[in-house]
Scaffold this motif. Structure first.
Motif, short mmCIF file in Angstrom:
data_model
loop_
_atom_site.label_atom_id
_atom_site.label_comp_id
_atom_site.label_asym_id
_atom_site.label_seq_id
_atom_site.Cartn_x
_atom_site.Cartn_y
_atom_site.Cartn_z
N ARG A 120 -8.74 -1.04 -7.76
CA ARG A 120 -7.63 -0.70 -8.33
C ARG A 120 -7.01 -1.78 -9.29
O ARG A 120 -6.52 -1.45 -10.39
N LEU B 178 -11.43 -1.00 -2.42
CA LEU B 178 -10.57 -0.08 -3.15
C LEU B 178 -9.39 -0.72 -3.92
O LEU B 178 -9.03 -0.30 -5.03
N SER B 179 -8.65 -1.74 -3.10
CA SER B 179 -7.65 -2.44 -3.81
C SER B 179 -7.99 -3.12 -4.67
O SER B 179 -7.52 -3.24 -5.94
N LEU C 216 -9.06 -2.09 -12.34
CA LEU C 216 -8.88 -0.81 -13.20
C LEU C 216 -7.79 -1.32 -14.58
O LEU C 216 -8.01 -0.82 -15.52
N ARG D 102 -4.83 6.71 -2.13
CA ARG D 102 -5.85 6.79 -1.05
C ARG D 102 -5.81 5.73 -0.27
O ARG D 102 -6.09 5.72 0.86
N ILE D 103 -5.54 4.58 -0.84
CA ILE D 103 -5.47 3.27 -0.11
C ILE D 103 -4.50 3.33 1.19
O ILE D 103 -4.49 3.14 2.16
N LEU E 291 -5.78 5.95 -6.64
CA LEU E 291 -6.07 5.00 -5.62
C LEU E 291 -5.07 4.54 -4.96
O LEU E 291 -5.31 4.42 -3.49
N ILE F 32 -10.91 -0.39 2.34
CA ILE F 32 -9.39 -0.45 1.72
C ILE F 32 -9.51 -1.72 0.84
O ILE F 32 -9.07 -1.73 -0.23
N GLN G 83 -3.27 6.07 2.37
CA GLN G 83 -3.61 7.05 3.27
C GLN G 83 -4.44 6.42 4.64
O GLN G 83 -4.61 6.60 5.68
#
Lengths: 162, 162
Positions: free
Chosen positions: A116, A112-113, A119, B108-109, B105, A109, B111
């Motif tokens: 993001r 991904l954060s 991005l 998904r984060i 993203l 998590i 979830q």
DNA sequence: GGTTGACCTCAAGTTTGGTTCAGGTTAAAG
DNA sequence: CTTTAACCTGAACCAAACTTGAGGTCAACC
């Protein structure tokens, strides 16, 4: 009249592969597959049919939940292999092996954060510089662990803005 | 003495597949693969060798970053296909196509976070009840979209604590 | 002009997580 | 005692994202 009735499948203490499939929501072929991979085990009847202890229901539930979380079967199998073989796993056993998933999820998590946020900075601005962009450079804060491509860029130079 | 020197690869305005591989960190075979899939394109020399415009470098960077974020190649290809074919994509173009990734993203984060919290509740306590556990029941708050297994449990009954 | 390294194509192999099929056996119900 | 549903094995197949190998061409250097 609520005494154990052997005619009703869930009162027997062993399950056929069909019972297990029906109650776990997993197809018979998938259960065979898990068994080939060593994630679950069965005894065989004299007629060579599989019989699973009720406990297998929980193992299968654990497998599906773990997959849902994104863990590959091989890792799930490795975790299940650490359960005691001589007794039925306890709540404590399950807690222990799920702790690893929890930590893993935390890390994913987090990653991904960060991804993001980068991005927005990097692709969002259109630069995507191979030299400067944190996204294309896995060395600094972006973790090298994780399910992404093994290496992204070793050393890329981008001398102009083309 | 800093004038463009055609002997130095990064001063030419076209790249060979080897140049592109070296500068993007992606193997030649993967670049061929991307090209077969239509994610990148090349012109051919008289000797049938590929030549890529410099812009391809950014496309490849975008592909790798997108994969890192967990987007399948087919989706990346679809996104790239929306870039203008008649001019070099601008910052605005890249911003637009990356916006979708950002939203994805976010979802998904979200979830994964829910999954993590339920993990503690469900596996952590050792119950993993097929009947009660939110983790094994994809119908309520746990999204049905996402890269997990298609269906988990349709209806599972667990009459006892075995 | 010859050697070497980079390039070409096409086919087949790899891994993960299964499904589907063929051909045959077992078990439960009537 | 027969029929039928569920079970068995093994092999083949699927998708994704590539890699590897075979067999051959191209180009750049000395």
């Amino acid at each position: 009249m609520e005494a154990p009735n052997p005619a009703v499948p869930w009162d027997r203490d062993e399950l056929t592969v069909g019972d297990l499939a029906a109650r776990s929501g997993v197809s018979v072929s998938a259960l065979h597959f898990y068994e080939r991979k060593g994630l679950i085990a069965s005894r065989r009847t004299s007629g060579n049919q599989r019989r699973y202890p009720r406990e297998t229901l929980r193992r299968v539930a654990f497998i599906r939940v773990s997959q849902r979380v994104g863990i590959p079967l091989a890792d799930i199998g490795a975790a299940l292999a650490t359960l005691p073989g001589d007794r039925t796993p306890t709540a404590k056993d399950w807690r222990r092996i799920s702790q690893a998933w929890h930590d893993d999820l935390d890390a994913r998590i987090e990653q991904l954060s960060r991804l993001r946020d980068h991005l927005t900075d990097c692709i969002g601005c259109g630069c995507l510089s191979l030299r400067r962009c944190a996204l294309t450079n896995p060395h600094d804060e972006l973790a090298e662990a994780g399910p992404g491509p093994r290496t992204l860029l070793v050393e890329g130079l981008e001398p102009d803005g083309a």
